[in-house]
Design an enzyme around this catalytic site. Structure first.
Site, short mmCIF file in Angstrom:
data_model
loop_
_atom_site.label_atom_id
_atom_site.label_comp_id
_atom_site.label_asym_id
_atom_site.label_seq_id
_atom_site.Cartn_x
_atom_site.Cartn_y
_atom_site.Cartn_z
CB CYS A 1 18.53 -2.81 7.97
SG CYS A 1 18.82 -1.45 9.10
CB CYS B 1 13.66 -2.32 14.39
SG CYS B 1 15.39 -2.75 14.66
N1 DGL Z 1 17.68 -3.95 12.23
C1 DGL Z 1 17.75 -2.51 12.01
C2 DGL Z 1 16.38 -2.01 11.57
O1 DGL Z 1 15.59 -2.79 11.05
C3 DGL Z 1 18.35 -1.89 13.22
C4 DGL Z 1 18.86 -0.52 12.96
C5 DGL Z 1 19.94 -0.05 13.90
O2 DGL Z 1 21.05 -0.53 13.79
O3 DGL Z 1 19.67 0.83 14.72
O4 DGL Z 1 16.06 -0.84 11.65
#
Ligand code: DGL
Length: 292
Positions: A92, A205
């Site tokens: 993440c 993301c």
């Molecule tokens: N997959 C997360 C990232 O890479 C998402 C973050 C979120 O929950 O807003 O930033």
């Protein structure tokens, strides 16, 4: 024992726990996005036992405070260590930017890999020095990210155009990747980057690779199909291989050893994670709802 240096010790909640090459790797994200990284990990490390933790009960992280994300990252890491993790992948960008420093400080012996928006590969890909970066608002505000941008843009003279994709993670978490609302949102966020001349787009993301088809549709609609898309999932998996090798923790292929396992954990209903495994990776691991 399946590796030359099979045992390390790591601090778990103050206590010392033994880990070995046979232990699983813990991978976590605020939700299903980290599955885009898990895909690369499985491809590069097919012998490893894996645990995937989706903190969907607290998603999205992108619109929360830094302190909230740090607390969640530490709580999820503690859970994965209690369940035997020998290494951690913070799959993440938001949690990496906000919290990886705190995780490393609490568990200095633990091999930890994070994911950050791929600014360096974008510099290598751009021809006109204009790169659009799509990420969560929290990632783009994070000090770690801003420092990285500063450094790379000073060294390369690349202009990074930052676009927070507010609301996109929420829509992707709902599971319908072809939803018209996702297409409309991608158009709204990407069109201004194209208008400003970006010839490269960083998917900052881990949820966004799952809407790559929609992103490519926007590029085609603007007659800009040549725009390069940067996703760092593959590089994260390669870094994980290097760290496990260095720690003597790679699980070697062994005919007699048990098949590699995969388990899913979520802080929301399993009704979101189980179908995501199926739809995004074609996998059907056991998934458990946990309170963390
Ligand atoms: N997959 C997360 C990232 O890479 C998402 C973050 C979120 O929950 O807003 O930033």
């Amino acid at each position: 024992m399946t590796s030359a240096r099979p045992h390390i010790t790591s601090a778990v909640g103050g206590a010392l726990a033994k880990t070995s090459a046979e232990a699983p790797i813990g991978v976590f994200d605020s939700g299903v996005g980290g599955l885009s990284v898990l895909r690369h990990i499985r491809a590069q490390l097919p012998n490893e036992h894996l645990m995937y933790f989706a903190d969907s009960g607290h998603a999205p992280y992108g619109d929360k405070t830094e302190q909230f994300v740090v607390e969640r990252a530490l709580a999820v890491t503690a859970f994965l260590l209690e369940h035997g993790a020998k290494a951690l992948v913070v799959a993440c960008n938001t949690a990496t930017v906000a919290a990886i420093k705190a995780v490393r400080a609490r568990y200095p012996d633990l091999p930890v890999v994070g994911v950050e928006p791929g600014l360096k590969p974008a510099v290598a890909a751009t021809r006109n020095g204009k790169v659009g970066v799509l990420a969560t608002a929290r990632t783009l505000k994070g000090e770690k990210f801003l420092q990285l941008r500063e450094q790379i843009s000073a060294a390369s003279k690349t202009e990074f155009l930052l676009q927070p994709a507010v609301g996109l993670v929420d829509l992707i978490e709902l599971g319908d990747l072809e939803a018209p609302a996702i297409g409309a949102m991608l158009e709204r966020y990407i069109a201004p980057l194209l208008d400003q001349g970006a010839d490269t787009l960083v998917l900052g993301c881990t949820h966004y690779p799952f809407v790559k088809a929609g992103i490519e549709r926007v590029l085609r609609d603007h007659a800009r199909a040549e725009v390069a898309l940067i996703d760092t999932g593959d590089a994260v998996a390669r870094q994980l291989v290097r760290l496990l090798e260095a720690a003597g923790l790679l699980r070697a292929p062994d005919g007699a050893a048990a098949e590699p396992t995969l388990r899913g954990y979520t802080t929301a209903d399993i009704g979101a994670l189980a179908p995501a495994f199926d739809k995004l990776l074609g996998l059907h691991p056991p998934v458990e709802k946990v309170k963390v």
